[in-house]
Design a protein around this motif. Structure first.
Motif, PDB file in Angstrom:
ATOM      1  N   SER A 150       6.235 -20.325   9.254  1.00  0.00           N
ATOM      2  CA  SER A 150       6.589 -19.740   7.962  1.00  0.00           C
ATOM      3  C   SER A 150       6.600 -18.221   8.068  1.00  0.00           C
ATOM      4  CB  SER A 150       5.557 -20.162   6.912  1.00  0.00           C
ATOM      5  OG  SER A 150       4.286 -19.615   7.234  1.00  0.00           O
ATOM      6  N   ARG A 151       7.083 -17.575   7.002  1.00  0.00           N
ATOM      7  CA  ARG A 151       7.043 -16.115   6.968  1.00  0.00           C
ATOM      8  C   ARG A 151       5.619 -15.613   7.067  1.00  0.00           C
ATOM      9  NH1 ARG A 151      11.383 -14.172   2.295  1.00  0.00           N
ATOM     10  NH2 ARG A 151      13.297 -14.932   3.348  1.00  0.00           N
ATOM     11  N   LEU A 154       4.511 -15.615  10.685  1.00  0.00           N
ATOM     12  CA  LEU A 154       5.099 -14.497  11.420  1.00  0.00           C
ATOM     13  C   LEU A 154       4.391 -13.182  11.071  1.00  0.00           C
ATOM     14  CD1 LEU A 154       8.925 -15.285  11.152  1.00  0.00           C
ATOM     15  CD2 LEU A 154       7.322 -15.946  12.939  1.00  0.00           C
ATOM     16  N   THR A 155       4.049 -13.028   9.795  1.00  0.00           N
ATOM     17  CA  THR A 155       3.349 -11.817   9.366  1.00  0.00           C
ATOM     18  C   THR A 155       1.985 -11.722  10.036  1.00  0.00           C
ATOM     19  OG1 THR A 155       4.481 -11.799   7.230  1.00  0.00           O
ATOM     20  CG2 THR A 155       2.398 -10.588   7.383  1.00  0.00           C
ATOM     21  N   ARG A 158       2.416 -10.691  13.642  1.00  0.00           N
ATOM     22  CA  ARG A 158       2.779  -9.271  13.751  1.00  0.00           C
ATOM     23  C   ARG A 158       1.587  -8.356  13.522  1.00  0.00           C
ATOM     24  NH1 ARG A 158       7.780 -10.708   9.967  1.00  0.00           N
ATOM     25  NH2 ARG A 158       9.339 -11.272  11.574  1.00  0.00           N
ATOM     26  N   SER A 174       9.889 -12.137  16.086  1.00  0.00           N
ATOM     27  CA  SER A 174      11.051 -12.584  15.327  1.00  0.00           C
ATOM     28  C   SER A 174      11.278 -14.061  15.633  1.00  0.00           C
ATOM     29  CB  SER A 174      12.299 -11.769  15.692  1.00  0.00           C
ATOM     30  OG  SER A 174      12.644 -11.956  17.051  1.00  0.00           O
TER      31      SER A 174
END
Length: 244
Positions: A150-151, A154-155, A158, A174
């Motif tokens: 999910s976003r 990924l967050t 990062r 990404s």
């Protein structure tokens, strides 16, 4: 009596030494010297200077490697091959994939289940620069993972993941396609990418290193190797120098 200048003694005009090391043509090397972009043992070089094997030559801060005994290979390590110089159990090592004329060692590690690019060399200085944590030469990986992150996942990747040996540094992440992550990190912890992905609930199914600093070679097939060019070696030194 001191040896005369010339190839036999190893002491020659600087632009000839640079050309012999593959920096550029003799004329282009002279232009680099005139532009003040070359140093010898830390001092800005001038036309007419000479250099020998004991001298440290740098162009734009990158070391010129001209020791004929140094070898540098880029290897595409297949899955199941060890990132080691030898194995007491007789398993295949990455050093088995390159010529055996001199003793060489892998720079850093890829775990046995991972694939992709690794440098194999007998250049101790370059090895130190590429593996020392203070320089942080970045490496890019493609990770095929379970599920579709999910976003939020990924967050988290990062921003850094809290692992048992501490929080990871921020990473470039990404998702070029579902279940496929492109991750760039500057650290080199043991099985770091795999542990990061497990921490966000998406274990790695396949992991391939696609870039080491400025080096990438999509045409290099698993199990193949090639020698690094003089320019590629300088670019590696330059990439490592950013952390000085």
């Amino acid at each position: 009596m001191a040896p005369a200048d010339g190839p036999e003694s190893g002491i020659e005009r600087l632009h000839k030494v640079m050309a012999r090391a593959g920096v550029a043509s003799r004329r282009a090397c002279e232009e680099l010297i005139i532009a003040g972009r070359v140093t010898v043992n830390g001092a800005t070089a001038r036309i007419g200077d000479r250099a020998g094997p004991a001298d440290r030559i740098e162009v734009d801060g990158a070391v010129v490697t001209w020791d004929p005994e140094l070898v540098h290979y880029l290897v595409n390590k297949p899955r199941g091959v060890l990132s080691a110089a030898s194995d007491d159990r007789g398993r295949r090592c990455v050093t088995d994939l390159v010529p055996a004329a001199v003793r060489v060692f892998p720079v850093g590690r890829l775990d046995a289940d991972s694939e992709g690019l690794i440098i194999v060399t007998n250049d101790g200085e370059l090895t130190h620069r590429l593996t020392h944590p203070s320089w942080g030469v970045d490496k890019e990986y493609l990770a095929h993972v379970e599920g579709v992150p999910s976003r939020g996942s990924l967050t988290r990747l990062r921003g850094g993941i809290e692992l048992e040996d501490g929080k990871t540094a921020p990473a470039l992440v990404s998702m070029p396609q579902p279940s496929m992550l492109r991750i760039t990190i500057g650290e080199g912890r043991n099985r770091q990418i795999r542990r990061m992905c497990v921490a966000v609930g998406h274990p790695v199914l396949r992991l391939v290193r696609t870039r080491i600093g400025p080096l990438t070679d999509p045409a290099l097939r698993p199990g193949e190797h090639r020698s690094l060019s003089a320019d590629e070696i300088r670019r590696l030194h330059r990439a490592a120098r950013r952390g000085d």
